[in-house]
Design a protein around this motif. Structure first.
Motif, PDB file in Angstrom:
ATOM      1  N   VAL A 132      -3.038   2.420 -12.406  1.00 52.16           N
ATOM      2  CA  VAL A 132      -3.040   1.040 -12.903  1.00 52.16           C
ATOM      3  C   VAL A 132      -2.978   0.051 -11.745  1.00 52.16           C
ATOM      4  CG1 VAL A 132      -1.744  -0.665 -14.242  1.00 52.16           C
ATOM      5  CG2 VAL A 132      -2.076   1.638 -15.152  1.00 52.16           C
ATOM      6  N   MET A 133      -2.123   0.315 -10.766  1.00 50.99           N
ATOM      7  CA  MET A 133      -2.009  -0.599  -9.631  1.00 50.99           C
ATOM      8  C   MET A 133      -3.266  -0.580  -8.767  1.00 50.99           C
ATOM      9  SD  MET A 133       0.640  -2.537  -9.505  1.00 50.99           S
ATOM     10  CE  MET A 133       1.024  -2.952  -7.812  1.00 50.99           C
ATOM     11  N   ASP A 134      -3.862   0.592  -8.588  1.00 44.50           N
ATOM     12  CA  ASP A 134      -5.112   0.674  -7.822  1.00 44.50           C
ATOM     13  C   ASP A 134      -6.197  -0.179  -8.472  1.00 44.50           C
ATOM     14  OD1 ASP A 134      -4.253   2.288  -5.768  1.00 44.50           O
ATOM     15  OD2 ASP A 134      -4.891   4.164  -6.708  1.00 44.50           O
ATOM     16  N   VAL A 135      -6.301  -0.078  -9.794  1.00 43.83           N
ATOM     17  CA  VAL A 135      -7.306  -0.861 -10.515  1.00 43.83           C
ATOM     18  C   VAL A 135      -6.956  -2.343 -10.468  1.00 43.83           C
ATOM     19  CG1 VAL A 135      -8.347  -1.295 -12.777  1.00 43.83           C
ATOM     20  CG2 VAL A 135      -7.938   1.052 -12.023  1.00 43.83           C
ATOM     21  N   PHE A 136      -5.671  -2.652 -10.651  1.00 44.53           N
ATOM     22  CA  PHE A 136      -5.233  -4.047 -10.633  1.00 44.53           C
ATOM     23  C   PHE A 136      -5.592  -4.715  -9.310  1.00 44.53           C
ATOM     24  CE2 PHE A 136      -2.059  -7.293  -9.587  1.00 44.53           C
ATOM     25  CZ  PHE A 136      -2.166  -8.130 -10.685  1.00 44.53           C
ATOM     26  N   ALA A 196      -6.312  -9.815 -13.726  1.00 46.01           N
ATOM     27  CA  ALA A 196      -5.206 -10.668 -14.172  1.00 46.01           C
ATOM     28  C   ALA A 196      -5.215 -10.769 -15.694  1.00 46.01           C
ATOM     29  CB  ALA A 196      -5.322 -12.057 -13.545  1.00 46.01           C
ATOM     30  N   SER A 197      -6.372 -10.482 -16.290  1.00 49.51           N
ATOM     31  CA  SER A 197      -6.485 -10.399 -17.749  1.00 49.51           C
ATOM     32  C   SER A 197      -6.102  -8.989 -18.180  1.00 49.51           C
ATOM     33  CB  SER A 197      -7.925 -10.705 -18.176  1.00 49.51           C
ATOM     34  OG  SER A 197      -8.173 -10.238 -19.488  1.00 49.51           O
ATOM     35  N   MET A 198      -5.068  -8.873 -19.007  1.00 49.73           N
ATOM     36  CA  MET A 198      -4.601  -7.557 -19.428  1.00 49.73           C
ATOM     37  C   MET A 198      -5.661  -6.765 -20.202  1.00 49.73           C
ATOM     38  SD  MET A 198      -1.677  -6.759 -18.197  1.00 49.73           S
ATOM     39  CE  MET A 198      -2.254  -7.569 -16.701  1.00 49.73           C
ATOM     40  N   PRO A 199      -6.423  -7.386 -21.108  1.00 55.39           N
ATOM     41  CA  PRO A 199      -7.478  -6.610 -21.778  1.00 55.39           C
ATOM     42  C   PRO A 199      -8.513  -6.058 -20.795  1.00 55.39           C
ATOM     43  CG  PRO A 199      -6.996  -8.590 -23.035  1.00 55.39           C
ATOM     44  CD  PRO A 199      -6.253  -8.718 -21.737  1.00 55.39           C
ATOM     45  N   GLU A 200      -8.840  -6.847 -19.774  1.00 59.29           N
ATOM     46  CA  GLU A 200      -9.796  -6.365 -18.774  1.00 59.29           C
ATOM     47  C   GLU A 200      -9.185  -5.236 -17.955  1.00 59.29           C
ATOM     48  OE1 GLU A 200     -13.396  -6.188 -16.514  1.00 59.29           O
ATOM     49  OE2 GLU A 200     -12.811  -6.789 -18.545  1.00 59.29           O
ATOM     50  N   LEU A 201      -7.914  -5.365 -17.618  1.00 57.84           N
ATOM     51  CA  LEU A 201      -7.229  -4.290 -16.899  1.00 57.84           C
ATOM     52  C   LEU A 201      -7.214  -3.022 -17.749  1.00 57.84           C
ATOM     53  CD1 LEU A 201      -5.582  -3.294 -14.476  1.00 57.84           C
ATOM     54  CD2 LEU A 201      -3.530  -4.195 -15.593  1.00 57.84           C
ATOM     55  N   GLU A 259      -6.979   4.042 -22.968  1.00 54.22           N
ATOM     56  CA  GLU A 259      -5.580   3.749 -22.673  1.00 54.22           C
ATOM     57  C   GLU A 259      -5.176   2.535 -23.502  1.00 54.22           C
ATOM     58  OE1 GLU A 259      -3.478   5.359 -20.796  1.00 54.22           O
ATOM     59  OE2 GLU A 259      -4.776   6.718 -19.656  1.00 54.22           O
ATOM     60  N   THR A 260      -4.027   2.601 -24.151  1.00 58.02           N
ATOM     61  CA  THR A 260      -3.598   1.474 -24.973  1.00 58.02           C
ATOM     62  C   THR A 260      -3.157   0.317 -24.090  1.00 58.02           C
ATOM     63  OG1 THR A 260      -1.271   2.137 -25.108  1.00 58.02           O
ATOM     64  CG2 THR A 260      -2.800   3.084 -26.741  1.00 58.02           C
ATOM     65  N   LEU A 261      -3.258  -0.883 -24.642  1.00 62.38           N
ATOM     66  CA  LEU A 261      -2.833  -2.067 -23.901  1.00 62.38           C
ATOM     67  C   LEU A 261      -1.347  -1.987 -23.576  1.00 62.38           C
ATOM     68  CD1 LEU A 261      -3.684  -4.802 -22.770  1.00 62.38           C
ATOM     69  CD2 LEU A 261      -3.167  -5.820 -24.999  1.00 62.38           C
ATOM     70  N   ALA A 262      -0.558  -1.487 -24.522  1.00 61.42           N
ATOM     71  CA  ALA A 262       0.891  -1.376 -24.301  1.00 61.42           C
ATOM     72  C   ALA A 262       1.197  -0.419 -23.154  1.00 61.42           C
ATOM     73  CB  ALA A 262       1.580  -0.910 -25.580  1.00 61.42           C
ATOM     74  N   ALA A 263       0.474   0.700 -23.100  1.00 66.80           N
ATOM     75  CA  ALA A 263       0.720   1.686 -22.044  1.00 66.80           C
ATOM     76  C   ALA A 263       0.345   1.128 -20.679  1.00 66.80           C
ATOM     77  CB  ALA A 263      -0.068   2.961 -22.329  1.00 66.80           C
ATOM     78  N   VAL A 264      -0.753   0.391 -20.622  1.00 68.15           N
ATOM     79  CA  VAL A 264      -1.187  -0.194 -19.352  1.00 68.15           C
ATOM     80  C   VAL A 264      -0.194  -1.261 -18.896  1.00 68.15           C
ATOM     81  CG1 VAL A 264      -2.974  -1.603 -18.257  1.00 68.15           C
ATOM     82  CG2 VAL A 264      -3.621   0.338 -19.693  1.00 68.15           C
ATOM     83  N   LYS A 265       0.237  -2.109 -19.826  1.00 68.81           N
ATOM     84  CA  LYS A 265       1.222  -3.141 -19.483  1.00 68.81           C
ATOM     85  C   LYS A 265       2.513  -2.518 -18.972  1.00 68.81           C
ATOM     86  CE  LYS A 265      -0.044  -7.051 -22.459  1.00 68.81           C
ATOM     87  NZ  LYS A 265       0.416  -7.905 -23.586  1.00 68.81           N
ATOM     88  N   ARG A 266       2.966  -1.479 -19.660  1.00 71.94           N
ATOM     89  CA  ARG A 266       4.214  -0.823 -19.261  1.00 71.94           C
ATOM     90  C   ARG A 266       4.086  -0.198 -17.873  1.00 71.94           C
ATOM     91  NH1 ARG A 266       4.739   1.795 -23.407  1.00 71.94           N
ATOM     92  NH2 ARG A 266       3.850   3.804 -22.800  1.00 71.94           N
ATOM     93  N   ALA A 267       2.961   0.468 -17.624  1.00 72.44           N
ATOM     94  CA  ALA A 267       2.751   1.084 -16.309  1.00 72.44           C
ATOM     95  C   ALA A 267       2.706   0.029 -15.212  1.00 72.44           C
ATOM     96  CB  ALA A 267       1.459   1.900 -16.318  1.00 72.44           C
ATOM     97  N   ARG A 273       0.838  -1.211   0.000  1.00 65.06           N
ATOM     98  CA  ARG A 273       0.000   0.000   0.000  1.00 65.06           C
ATOM     99  C   ARG A 273       0.870   1.257   0.000  1.00 65.06           C
ATOM    100  NH1 ARG A 273      -2.854  -2.763   4.184  1.00 65.06           N
ATOM    101  NH2 ARG A 273      -4.836  -3.631   3.489  1.00 65.06           N
ATOM    102  N   LYS A 274       1.905   1.242   0.830  1.00 60.39           N
ATOM    103  CA  LYS A 274       2.791   2.398   0.918  1.00 60.39           C
ATOM    104  C   LYS A 274       3.481   2.640  -0.414  1.00 60.39           C
ATOM    105  CE  LYS A 274       6.850   4.166   3.397  1.00 60.39           C
ATOM    106  NZ  LYS A 274       7.855   3.877   4.453  1.00 60.39           N
ATOM    107  N   ALA A 275       3.957   1.562  -1.036  1.00 56.84           N
ATOM    108  CA  ALA A 275       4.644   1.701  -2.319  1.00 56.84           C
ATOM    109  C   ALA A 275       3.694   2.237  -3.386  1.00 56.84           C
ATOM    110  CB  ALA A 275       5.223   0.356  -2.748  1.00 56.84           C
ATOM    111  N   ILE A 276       2.465   1.726  -3.416  1.00 55.52           N
ATOM    112  CA  ILE A 276       1.492   2.179  -4.416  1.00 55.52           C
ATOM    113  C   ILE A 276       1.179   3.661  -4.234  1.00 55.52           C
ATOM    114  CG2 ILE A 276      -0.909   1.957  -5.174  1.00 55.52           C
ATOM    115  CD1 ILE A 276      -0.684  -1.050  -4.636  1.00 55.52           C
ATOM    116  N   SER A 277       1.064   4.102  -2.985  1.00 51.21           N
ATOM    117  CA  SER A 277       0.722   5.501  -2.718  1.00 51.21           C
ATOM    118  C   SER A 277       1.803   6.462  -3.204  1.00 51.21           C
ATOM    119  CB  SER A 277       0.479   5.713  -1.221  1.00 51.21           C
ATOM    120  OG  SER A 277       1.697   5.637  -0.492  1.00 51.21           O
TER     121      SER A 277
END
Length: 210
Positions: A148-152, A160-165, A177-185, A135-139
């Motif tokens: 992205v991490m909050d949603v994940f 766990a499904s990247m398209p759903e994320l 948001e592009t799939l590549a950008a979400v994966k990278r984040a 939690r501290k790291a995400i904040s």
């Protein structure tokens, strides 16, 4: 001192609208006469609540009575108390559900790490420590990575499904948001969370990826 007399609702409503000492007396009468009935009513509507949860919800109800801004001594007491109890039980189950999702998410993104291999064996205190560190790291993450991490975490295991994320992140962000950008984040966020855990003494091994 509470004596075993019939419950006088009108009298209790007047007490709750009175001085601090009168409110205290009213709450004592409610606790003595109505606690078991309201807890039974809650158990019927929230079968997932354990006995310990009911005790805590009842304590929340007492707090809710003290904090209530909308109490009307002219209105029936039981609906007022049940409304507080329902809200407090709902909040508690929502927090419990969020904790359960976080536990699942932590187990998910610790997969393939040394600590992930023994996640199910960690005691409650150790799990709480790891989750608090996460939690501290995400904040502390940059806005995109934090989103992205909050949603994940919040919608795991669906995320766990990247398209759903990607879909949920786009929905939360209010723009595509592009799939590549979400994966990278997500990858960058995981690396930062992993580093914090390693710095705190959690050994992930050479092949482990958070």
């Amino acid at each position: 001192m509470i004596v075993c007399e019939p419950f006088d609702e009108e009298y209790v409503r007047l007490l709750l609208d009175g001085s601090e000492d009168e409110v205290k007396e009213g709450i004592e009468l409610i606790h003595h006469h109505l606690r078991f009935g309201i807890c039974g009513w809650l158990r019927e509507r929230f079968p997932g609540l354990q006995s310990a949860d009911l005790e805590e919800v009842w304590a929340d109800v007492i707090t809710g009575i003290l904090e209530a801004k909308d109490f009307d001594p002219e209105q029936p007491l039981l609906p007022f108390l049940r409304a507080i109890a329902f809200r407090r039980a709902t909040d508690r189950l929502r927090r419990q559900d969020a904790r359960d999702r976080l536990v699942d998410a932590v187990g998910g993104f610790l997969r393939n790490t040394k600590i992930g291999g023994t996640w199910s064996e960690l005691n409650q205190l150790e799990r709480c420590e790891v989750m608090e560190l996460i939690r501290k790291a995400i904040s502390q993450l940059p806005n995109r990575q934090k989103l992205v991490m909050d949603v994940f975490v919040g919608d795991f295991p669906e995320t766990a499904s990247m398209p759903e994320l990607q879909r949920l992140v786009s929905e939360r962000a209010g723009k595509p948001e592009t799939l590549a950008a979400v994966k990278r984040a997500l990858q960058e966020a995981r690396a930062k969370v992993r580093k914090l855990l390693v710095d705190k003494g959690y050994n992930f091994g050479k092949q482990g990826e958070l």
